[in-house]
Motif scaffolding. Structure first.
Motif, PDB file in Angstrom:
ATOM      1  N   THR A  49      60.745  45.037-107.944  1.00 24.55           N
ATOM      2  CA  THR A  49      61.772  45.012-107.431  1.00 24.55           C
ATOM      3  C   THR A  49      62.002  45.857-105.967  1.00 24.55           C
ATOM      4  O   THR A  49      61.318  46.925-105.892  1.00 24.55           O
ATOM      5  CB  THR A  49      63.046  45.616-108.236  1.00 24.55           C
ATOM      6  OG1 THR A  49      64.265  45.414-107.550  1.00 24.55           O
ATOM      7  CG2 THR A  49      62.786  47.073-108.752  1.00 24.55           C
ATOM      8  N   ALA A  50      62.848  45.410-105.006  1.00 21.36           N
ATOM      9  CA  ALA A  50      62.969  46.122-104.027  1.00 21.36           C
ATOM     10  C   ALA A  50      64.223  47.280-104.068  1.00 21.36           C
ATOM     11  O   ALA A  50      64.029  48.114-103.160  1.00 21.36           O
ATOM     12  CB  ALA A  50      63.183  45.292-102.786  1.00 21.36           C
ATOM     13  N   ASP A  51      64.819  47.246-104.884  1.00 20.19           N
ATOM     14  CA  ASP A  51      66.036  48.063-105.246  1.00 20.19           C
ATOM     15  C   ASP A  51      66.494  47.962-106.721  1.00 20.19           C
ATOM     16  O   ASP A  51      66.491  46.928-107.139  1.00 20.19           O
ATOM     17  CB  ASP A  51      67.036  47.636-104.209  1.00 20.19           C
ATOM     18  CG  ASP A  51      68.063  48.608-104.294  1.00 20.19           C
ATOM     19  OD1 ASP A  51      68.070  49.871-104.497  1.00 20.19           O
ATOM     20  OD2 ASP A  51      69.436  48.560-104.221  1.00 20.19           O
ATOM     21  N   ILE A  52      66.705  49.204-107.397  1.00 20.12           N
ATOM     22  CA  ILE A  52      67.450  49.253-108.536  1.00 20.12           C
ATOM     23  C   ILE A  52      68.282  50.479-108.656  1.00 20.12           C
ATOM     24  O   ILE A  52      67.832  51.626-108.179  1.00 20.12           O
ATOM     25  CB  ILE A  52      66.147  49.108-109.541  1.00 20.12           C
ATOM     26  CG1 ILE A  52      66.931  49.025-110.947  1.00 20.12           C
ATOM     27  CG2 ILE A  52      65.330  50.466-109.568  1.00 20.12           C
ATOM     28  CD1 ILE A  52      65.805  48.633-112.035  1.00 20.12           C
ATOM     29  N   SER A  53      69.250  50.188-109.087  1.00 15.90           N
ATOM     30  CA  SER A  53      70.268  51.262-109.454  1.00 15.90           C
ATOM     31  C   SER A  53      69.988  51.960-110.923  1.00 15.90           C
ATOM     32  O   SER A  53      69.189  51.497-111.796  1.00 15.90           O
ATOM     33  CB  SER A  53      71.468  50.756-109.412  1.00 15.90           C
ATOM     34  OG  SER A  53      71.886  50.015-110.746  1.00 15.90           O
ATOM     35  N   ARG A  87      68.500  50.081-113.932  1.00 17.32           N
ATOM     36  CA  ARG A  87      67.297  50.793-114.526  1.00 17.32           C
ATOM     37  C   ARG A  87      67.400  50.874-116.100  1.00 17.32           C
ATOM     38  O   ARG A  87      66.510  50.643-116.691  1.00 17.32           O
ATOM     39  CB  ARG A  87      66.841  52.015-113.853  1.00 17.32           C
ATOM     40  CG  ARG A  87      65.394  52.750-114.181  1.00 17.32           C
ATOM     41  CD  ARG A  87      65.430  54.213-113.975  1.00 17.32           C
ATOM     42  NE  ARG A  87      66.244  54.907-114.575  1.00 17.32           N
ATOM     43  CZ  ARG A  87      66.075  55.637-115.798  1.00 17.32           C
ATOM     44  NH1 ARG A  87      64.928  55.313-116.484  1.00 17.32           N
ATOM     45  NH2 ARG A  87      66.918  56.268-116.447  1.00 17.32           N
ATOM     46  N   MET A 141      58.828  49.857-107.528  1.00 21.54           N
ATOM     47  CA  MET A 141      59.586  49.634-106.389  1.00 21.54           C
ATOM     48  C   MET A 141      58.589  48.798-105.338  1.00 21.54           C
ATOM     49  O   MET A 141      57.352  49.341-105.330  1.00 21.54           O
ATOM     50  CB  MET A 141      60.031  50.767-105.845  1.00 21.54           C
ATOM     51  CG  MET A 141      60.803  51.531-106.804  1.00 21.54           C
ATOM     52  SD  MET A 141      62.234  50.765-107.253  1.00 21.54           S
ATOM     53  CE  MET A 141      63.156  50.561-105.459  1.00 21.54           C
ATOM     54  N   ASP A 149      58.207  49.099-102.152  1.00 15.88           N
ATOM     55  CA  ASP A 149      58.604  49.822-100.990  1.00 15.88           C
ATOM     56  C   ASP A 149      57.446  50.323-100.253  1.00 15.88           C
ATOM     57  O   ASP A 149      57.533  51.086 -98.999  1.00 15.88           O
ATOM     58  CB  ASP A 149      59.751  50.961-101.219  1.00 15.88           C
ATOM     59  CG  ASP A 149      59.250  51.821-102.183  1.00 15.88           C
ATOM     60  OD1 ASP A 149      58.166  51.965-102.683  1.00 15.88           O
ATOM     61  OD2 ASP A 149      60.259  52.836-102.333  1.00 15.88           O
ATOM     62  N   SER A 168      53.353  52.203-103.864  1.00 20.76           N
ATOM     63  CA  SER A 168      53.856  51.726-105.124  1.00 20.76           C
ATOM     64  C   SER A 168      53.130  50.563-105.926  1.00 20.76           C
ATOM     65  O   SER A 168      53.274  50.378-107.144  1.00 20.76           O
ATOM     66  CB  SER A 168      55.449  51.326-104.942  1.00 20.76           C
ATOM     67  OG  SER A 168      56.090  52.242-104.559  1.00 20.76           O
TER      68      SER A 168
END
Length: 415
Positions: free
Chosen positions: A79-83, A87, A100, A102, A106
């Protein structure tokens, strides 16, 4: 062990990077798709783990993760973003981990994780905890990491499990247990197993000051406070297993001859002595041979040292093929030794003659018409020491050298 990895990622760049890196570093087979539809036939019994993008063209809200989990695949999210909430929610569903997208670092973490999970399939661990609920929660997390998990509810049961399953490489030991607490158990374990044989992680719900230090001073490799996050457990377990593997790799390198990969003289006289004594204790028939390549200096002088090295490796391949049951060592230069269990001298003589004929018929290569010629000294090992057996075999070897070379000389006969 499962040998395949599944990647479901719509970014061609990331998919290629992961595929190439995993293939290069692990040698595992990889199936890669850019949609959930492409992976529609994939099932859990095929794959070590699936690396799955959360936002695919035909599964934009993480549906691919749920589908593959239902099919029994261990899943790592890409994933590029996870809260924080997402999570926790994904980990609660049974996802192993998340990566991530990013940085290159990673993606390297993803490759290392894949390799760790692949290796975990053959690694046994032990959870020692008197609380059934706590023990089974920890075991469930470890099984998600694909480890083979055993359990014990108290110290004496733990000791018995380690006797029953000598392949256990990691123990997680709770502090509060009846009769013998976790720190006392660690002390007992360290009397039998070194840190290089068994890694120990102490665990406790206690906030008692100094408990972690006491664990470590008694020989634990690490410590965890309960409750712990799944990722923390995974990282601690992985780090301790990697430390064991690195030590074993270094030790293996120290025990091996750099050229042939056979055991070296140092290993033979250290660990080989234990093997020798065990065979004697079991009263197993044991024969020993020392051999030396004939005219090896002439080979080096005429053909060069590179060809000489190839000749020694050629001999090594034949030795390991003819004697898969033996302990074989390169003592140095062109001298080798082997101990063969459950083998009398007459039987060993026949096997060595088969080796000698094989070496006579097969040159080093079509371009290098060199054949291995060697002299052999063979003895039956009775109740003598290894040094005495080697000394006698050496004398027979030199007898073979002095009476024409390319011979097998034993206590009983000469060929």
């Amino acid at each position: 062990m499962k040998q395949k990895i599944l990647i479901v990622e719509d970014s061609l760049t990331i998919r290629r990077m992961l595929t190439q890196a995993i293939a290069q570093q692990t040698g595992l087979e990889i199936d890669a798709f850019d949609t959930l539809e492409g992976a529609r036939h994939c099932r859990g019994e095929e794959y070590v783990v699936a690396l799955v993008d959360l936002t695919l063209p035909d599964a934009p809200r993480g549906e691919a993760v749920s589908v593959l989990l239902e099919r029994g695949l261990p899943v790592v999210i890409l994933t590029a973003d996870i809260s924080e909430d997402k999570r926790a929610a994904w980990l609660e569903t049974g996802v192993l981990d998340y990566v991530m997208k990013d940085s290159r670092h990673s993606l390297q973490y993803a490759v290392s994780l894949v390799h760790r999970l692949y290796l975990n399939q053959s690694i046994e661990v032990l959870v020692v905890d008197d609380s059934r609920t706590s023990r089974h929660r920890t075991m469930a997390q470890l099984r998600k990491q694909l480890l083979q998990v055993h359990e014990a509810s108290h110290a004496r049961e733990a000791m018995a499990m380690l006797e029953q399953y000598p392949g256990i490489r990691l123990a997680l030991v709770d502090y509060y247990m009846p009769e013998i607490d976790g720190i006392s158990l660690v002390r007992m374990l360290r009397e039998r197993y070194s840190k290089q044989q068994l890694a120990i992680i102490g665990i406790s719900v206690s906030d008692k000051r100094g408990l972690s230090a006491r664990y470590l001073k008694q020989g634990a490799n690490d410590f965890l406070n309960q409750p712990f996050e799944p990722e923390e457990l995974q990282c601690r377990v992985s780090h301790n297993l990697e430390a064991l593997e690195q030590f074993n790799s270094i030790q293996e390198s120290a025990n091996r001859d750099y050229l042939t990969g056979l055991y070296n003289r140092r290993y033979w006289f250290n660990e080989g002595q234990k093997w020798f004594e065990e065979q004697q204790r079991l009263q197993s028939t044991l024969s020993l041979c020392v051999l030396d390549v004939d005219h090896f200096k002439q080979v080096n002088d005429h053909w060069g040292h590179a060809i000489g090295d190839q000749l020694l490796c050629h001999l090594t391949r034949q030795l390991t093929q003819f004697f898969p049951d033996a302990m074989i060592a390169r003592f140095g230069g062109e001298e080798f030794a082997l101990m063969v269990p459950h083998c009398t001298v007459p039987v060993l003589l026949k096997r060595l003659e088969g080796l000698r004929q094989q070496l006579r018929q097969h040159p080093l290569s079509p371009d290098v018409p060199l054949f291995v010629r060697a002299s052999y000294g063979v003895v039956s090992v009775g109740r003598v020491s290894m040094d005495e057996a080697l000394s006698e075999a050496d004398q027979l070897l030199y007898q073979a050298k002095n009476t024409g070379r390319d011979k097998i000389v034993s206590q009983e006969s000469a060929i």
